[in-house]
Design an enzyme around this catalytic site. Sequence first.
Site, short mmCIF file in Angstrom:
data_model
loop_
_atom_site.label_atom_id
_atom_site.label_comp_id
_atom_site.label_asym_id
_atom_site.label_seq_id
_atom_site.Cartn_x
_atom_site.Cartn_y
_atom_site.Cartn_z
N ASP A 187 0.87 -1.18 0.00
CA ASP A 187 0.00 0.00 0.00
C ASP A 187 0.91 1.23 0.00
O ASP A 187 2.11 1.13 0.26
CB ASP A 187 -0.89 0.00 1.25
CG ASP A 187 -1.80 1.24 1.32
OD1 ASP A 187 -2.31 1.67 0.27
OD2 ASP A 187 -1.99 1.78 2.42
N SER A 188 0.30 2.39 -0.26
CA SER A 188 1.06 3.64 -0.20
C SER A 188 1.53 3.91 1.22
O SER A 188 2.32 4.82 1.43
CB SER A 188 0.15 4.79 -0.64
OG SER A 188 -0.94 4.89 0.26
N CYS A 198 -10.85 3.71 0.19
CA CYS A 198 -9.42 3.85 0.44
C CYS A 198 -9.09 2.95 1.62
O CYS A 198 -9.81 2.95 2.63
CB CYS A 198 -9.09 5.31 0.77
SG CYS A 198 -7.41 5.56 1.39
N HIS A 200 -6.96 3.07 3.84
CA HIS A 200 -6.65 3.74 5.12
C HIS A 200 -7.90 3.96 5.98
O HIS A 200 -7.83 4.02 7.20
CB HIS A 200 -6.01 5.11 4.87
CG HIS A 200 -4.55 5.08 4.53
ND1 HIS A 200 -4.07 4.57 3.35
CD2 HIS A 200 -3.45 5.51 5.21
CE1 HIS A 200 -2.76 4.69 3.31
NE2 HIS A 200 -2.35 5.26 4.44
N CYS A 249 -4.42 -1.18 -2.05
CA CYS A 249 -4.54 0.27 -2.24
C CYS A 249 -5.48 0.51 -3.41
O CYS A 249 -5.19 0.07 -4.53
CB CYS A 249 -3.14 0.83 -2.53
SG CYS A 249 -3.11 2.58 -2.92
N THR A 289 -6.12 3.31 -4.86
CA THR A 289 -5.53 4.26 -5.79
C THR A 289 -4.57 3.54 -6.75
O THR A 289 -4.59 3.79 -7.96
CB THR A 289 -4.76 5.36 -5.01
OG1 THR A 289 -5.61 5.86 -3.98
CG2 THR A 289 -4.33 6.48 -5.91
N1 DGL Z 1 -4.59 3.55 0.85
C1 DGL Z 1 -4.71 4.03 -0.46
C2 DGL Z 1 -6.01 3.70 -1.13
O1 DGL Z 1 -6.57 2.68 -0.83
C3 DGL Z 1 -4.15 5.32 -0.90
C4 DGL Z 1 -4.05 6.45 0.02
C5 DGL Z 1 -3.10 7.47 -0.55
O2 DGL Z 1 -1.92 7.19 -0.52
O3 DGL Z 1 -3.55 8.52 -1.02
O4 DGL Z 1 -6.45 4.41 -1.97
#
Ligand code: DGL
Length: 263
Positions: A11-12, A184, A186, A74, A76
């Site tokens: 993930d990011s 997302c 997070h 992730c 994104t």
């Molecule tokens: N956790 C990520 C997602 O599911 C990306 C959050 C990010 O880095 O902007 O989109």
Amino acid sequence: MDKNNPIGVFDSGVGGSSIWQEIHKLLPLENVIYLADSKNAPYGNKSPEEITALSIKNVEKLLELGCKIIVVACNTATTNAISTLRENYEIPIIGIEPAIKPAALQTTSKSIGILATKGTLSSALFSKTTREFTKDIHVVEIIGEGLVPLIEAGKLDSPEMISLLKKHTKPMIDADVDYLVLGCSHYPYIIPQLKKILPKNVKIIDSGEAVARQTKTVLQSLNLLREENAIPNLQFFTNAETDTLKFLLKDYAEKISVTKQDF
Ligand code: DGL
């Protein structure tokens, strides 16, 4: 490929560890390597080209570490890069996308909210899925601006978080949504905060369980599920400080290792 090789998850940053928790619940014997690319978070405001380049870097690292399957934890990265990843690598790759379909099928107010990053909401894959499943439904799409940096900093209960969440959910509440889709990885970490703000009838859904089920299905079909009944090796690597990852995974402290490493 050996069944004992790890599942690779990236993930990011720290958010995809919410997806790992679902994978671990369903597949407790599996060895896992998790990469938190927190040094480059957030991905959400980057261009598709940048997101793709970072995703390739993470996949290369997981391949180097001998992973048998890769979970892009992730939204994104999935919505911007998964087709390129699948074109370039033979290893099975599982992605995560906002759970629009179940929300659209179950809404009774015919109004649903989606909270996700700019990168996800502006992607072609997201537009396609939304068009397909929400024909007669009002969709309130909100960019969760500012949320990922606060979660990366572990500030889940901070006044800044609460005021951002109030701002982001207001248009959804005004539109009488009865489902909030967390787009997302997070965001599952701020479900308690969201619940305090949203009306009681609003259900919050995310895609963690679906990703875990899909991971299991694919491993099963390839005969790659780990069978050895031995304690799994659960390794978490971050290229920033380890504090937030350790805090979010405190319930697993005895089982996991969290290490800072450049990648
Ligand atoms: N956790 C990520 C997602 O599911 C990306 C959050 C990010 O880095 O902007 O989109």
